[in-house]
Enzyme design. Structure first.
Site, PDB file in Angstrom:
ATOM      1  N   GLY A 152      -5.081  -6.484   6.316  1.00 44.79           N
ATOM      2  CA  GLY A 152      -3.815  -5.927   5.834  1.00 44.79           C
ATOM      3  C   GLY A 152      -2.746  -5.802   6.899  1.00 44.79           C
ATOM      4  O   GLY A 152      -3.014  -5.726   8.093  1.00 44.79           O
ATOM      5  N   ARG A 173      -9.939  -2.110 -16.225  1.00 52.01           N
ATOM      6  CA  ARG A 173     -11.048  -1.167 -16.273  1.00 52.01           C
ATOM      7  C   ARG A 173     -10.991  -0.253 -17.490  1.00 52.01           C
ATOM      8  O   ARG A 173     -12.012   0.241 -17.917  1.00 52.01           O
ATOM      9  CB  ARG A 173     -10.996  -0.236 -15.066  1.00 52.01           C
ATOM     10  N   CYS A 194       0.824  -1.209   0.000  1.00 47.64           N
ATOM     11  CA  CYS A 194       0.000   0.000   0.000  1.00 47.64           C
ATOM     12  C   CYS A 194       0.857   1.257   0.000  1.00 47.64           C
ATOM     13  O   CYS A 194       1.800   1.358   0.775  1.00 47.64           O
ATOM     14  CB  CYS A 194      -0.877  -0.023   1.241  1.00 47.64           C
TER      15      CYS A 194
HETATM   16  P1  IMP Z   1      -1.297  -7.388   3.000  1.00 46.49           P
HETATM   17  O1  IMP Z   1      -1.802  -8.631   3.621  1.00 46.49           O
HETATM   18  O2  IMP Z   1      -0.520  -6.542   3.943  1.00 46.49           O
HETATM   19  O3  IMP Z   1      -0.559  -7.626   1.725  1.00 46.49           O
HETATM   20  O4  IMP Z   1      -2.603  -6.504   2.669  1.00 46.49           O
HETATM   21  C1  IMP Z   1      -3.699  -6.975   1.911  1.00 46.49           C
HETATM   22  C2  IMP Z   1      -4.738  -5.884   1.846  1.00 46.49           C
HETATM   23  O5  IMP Z   1      -4.218  -4.747   1.191  1.00 46.49           O
HETATM   24  C3  IMP Z   1      -5.985  -6.164   1.034  1.00 46.49           C
HETATM   25  O6  IMP Z   1      -6.917  -6.968   1.685  1.00 46.49           O
HETATM   26  C4  IMP Z   1      -6.519  -4.765   0.764  1.00 46.49           C
HETATM   27  O7  IMP Z   1      -7.298  -4.267   1.814  1.00 46.49           O
HETATM   28  C5  IMP Z   1      -5.267  -3.939   0.699  1.00 46.49           C
HETATM   29  N1  IMP Z   1      -4.863  -3.552  -0.666  1.00 46.49           N
HETATM   30  C6  IMP Z   1      -4.890  -4.296  -1.784  1.00 46.49           C
HETATM   31  N2  IMP Z   1      -4.391  -3.606  -2.820  1.00 46.49           N
HETATM   32  C7  IMP Z   1      -4.043  -2.404  -2.350  1.00 46.49           C
HETATM   33  C8  IMP Z   1      -3.464  -1.243  -2.956  1.00 46.49           C
HETATM   34  O8  IMP Z   1      -3.149  -1.202  -4.137  1.00 46.49           O
HETATM   35  N3  IMP Z   1      -3.275  -0.173  -2.131  1.00 46.49           N
HETATM   36  C9  IMP Z   1      -3.595  -0.202  -0.811  1.00 46.49           C
HETATM   37  N4  IMP Z   1      -4.110  -1.277  -0.198  1.00 46.49           N
HETATM   38  C10 IMP Z   1      -4.338  -2.364  -0.965  1.00 46.49           C
END
Ligand code: IMP
Length: 513
Positions: free
Chosen positions: A380, A438, A340
């Protein structure tokens, strides 16, 4: 002065905890710098008594049960590089759930949902072909779908007159490619069939029929010869091997479909037709009128299908989703995911510990006022099981992760062996890479909120990887002196720790070849 977060079980029931000033050097940021304290382990708190099941949809404790309860408290993120049909099948077989991503054409998402729902069950809608189809066509469909048995019906109609069965044992893809299905299939008279009025839709009866048959697939037909559905014997064995699998009343795996707030009027009906169990309204900032419109549409049209709303990081956001939008569970987290870049790009986000703190407090207040418990998914930023334990101890009911699952065989990406050890690609849904589908549909792309080209370590098949993680999670819950996730909410204490104290340190660690 930094903040120490400490939960005080004596003073405050449920998941409230106090925040007090301490002299720790570092501010907690997300899960970094937080740890769960050990708790008293009584003699009867044995490792195999730990229960990691958790509600996923709202319910009234003491009055009714949640419509859906996770058997393990993990969900895979609605992302192109994480949750396709393979993840949907593998995770539900272990007791969690995948959220199939919505950054793809509606029909493709519906096909993924269908593939999970069709994977197993008491009665499966089979793949069908017509007698006039070529063997080349059947071989190609087998390759694409991974299925090895196709029923042959008149006019390739799902519920047409049953003519026979063609399996991958009935032909050689090269030698027979010019032939038709009619030339290679086993005709219906040689098949063991079940009449629909012999089993109705009774799961027990279907199991009995399957067990007593010599055939691995039993078509269920109407008295006029039309195909209704199929009973597969492997599915009974499969259930014995996956006791925690998450299944519906018809023994089909459960699955979530993500939807956006743009094309929801078309997407929701398509995923519901495909058999979806839950709808996830997937937005990075869920405190919006668009989310309310989407939620009202889903709940009015399909009142039996629960809706997850998100993401929010404040009590106001929680109350909006629950009271104004009517959602069944709430997803919390903004700006803290591994890929993110939202905080740098737009300066709006929140540290995950504070998001969980405030949203779970709002949940507990809502429970006190209304008697209704709305589960919270912490989404996340999870780097390891340690963060899962902290998230649950802070009050979350389950966690959603992307990176954690992206390196498994079941994510929809290719392993790259140019790295040693090998890696798999991972990218954000807010990156141009994910958003490019998209463009064809006329949405505008302004700037990125996610990393387009990240890599994660390849970790092999999901099952051993997640089994080990769940064993660690159980050990963490037990060492915190608790038996259940609800117990963690009530009793666990989370406080700050210097990151320097976490992990091995002050030694030379021998690297294994
Ligand atoms: P991770 O487990 O820390 O990799 O986070 C996964 C989560 O990141 C997902 O469930 C989303 O809520 C969030 N997410 C997915 N794509 C993006 C992005 O491009 N920007 C910000 N948050 C994202």
């Amino acid at each position: 002065m930094a903040r120490e977060i400490i939960r005080n079980p004596q003073a405050l029931p449920l998941s409230s905890y106090s925040v007090r000033e301490t002299s720790f050097g570092e501010l907690p940021s997300g899960y970094r710098g937080l740890i769960t304290l050990p708790g008293y382990i009584s003699r009867d708190l044995s490792p195999d008594s730990i229960d990691v099941s958790s509600p996923l949809t709202k319910y009234r404790p003491g009055k009714n049960e949640p419509a859906i309860r996770l058997n393990i408290p993990v969900l895979s993120a609605a992302m192109q590089s994480v949750s396709g049909q393979k993840m949907g099948i593998a995770l539900a077989r272990m007791g969690g759930l995948a959220a199939i991503y919505c950054s793809q054409p509606i029909e493709e998402e519906a096909d993924m949902v269908k593939a999970v729902k069709r994977h197993k069950g008491a009665f499966i809608e089979p793949e069908v072909v017509s007698a006039q189809d070529s063997i080349e066509y059947v071989a190609e469909r087998m390759r694409r779908t991974g299925y090895s048995k196709f029923f042959v019906t008149q006019g390739r109609d799902q519920h047409g007159i049953l003519l026979g069965l063609v399996t991958d044992n009935d032909f050689d893809a090269e030698m027979h490619k010019g032939q038709t299905v009619a030339q290679r299939m086993r005709p219906v008279r040689e098949l063991d069939v079940v009449y629909h009025d012999e089993v109705s839709h009774d799961v027990k009866q279907s199991n009995e029929k399957a067990k007593s048959s010599h055939h691995s697939a039993l078509p269920v037909i109407y008295r006029d010869g039309r195909l209704r559905d199929v009973i597969f014997r492997k599915d009974i064995r499969d259930h014995r091997e996956h006791k925690t699998e998450l299944i519906d009343d018809m023994k089909r795996l459960r699955v979530i479909a993500a939807v956006n707030t743009h094309d929801y009027k078309d997407r929701i009906p398509a995923v519901v037709d495909a058999g979806v169990d839950l709808i996830l309204i997937d937005t990075s900032q869920g405190w919006t009128d668009h989310l309310a419109d989407t939620s009202h549409f889903a709940l009015n049209k399909y009142p039996g299908i629960p809706v997850i709303g998100g993401n929010v990081v404040t009590a106001d956001g929680f109350n909006f989703l629950v009271k104004d939008c009517g959602v069944d569970s709430v997803k919390a987290g903004m700006g803290i995911a591994s890929i993110c870049i939202t905080p740098e790009q737009i300066g709006v986000a929140r540290s995950q510990d504070r998001a969980i703190e405030e949203v779970t407090k709002a949940r507990d207040k809502h429970l006190e006022e209304t008697g209704e418990y709305v589960p919270i998914i912490a989404d996340g930023g999870v780097r390891s099981v340690r963060d899962m334990v902290v998230a649950l101890a802070l009050g979350a009911d389950s966690i959603m992760a992307g990176r954690f699952f992206a390196g498994t065989n079941e994510s929809p990406t290719e392993i790259n062996y140019k790295f040693s050890p090998p890696r798999k690609p991972y990218w954000g849904e807010g990156s141009d890479r994910a958003k490019s589908w998209r463009e064809k549909r006329g949405y505008s792309i302004e700037f990125e909120e996610g990393v387009p080209d990240a890599w994660v370590d390849y970790v092999g098949p999901l099952e051993p990887y997640l089994t080990q993680a769940m064993e660690q999670l159980k050990a963490g819950i037990r060492k915190a002196g608790c038996r259940t996730i609800d117990g963690l909410h009530r009793n666990a204490v989370v406080e700050t720790i210097s990151e320097e104290e976490v992990g091995a340190h002050s030694v030379h660690i021998e690297k294994k070849e």
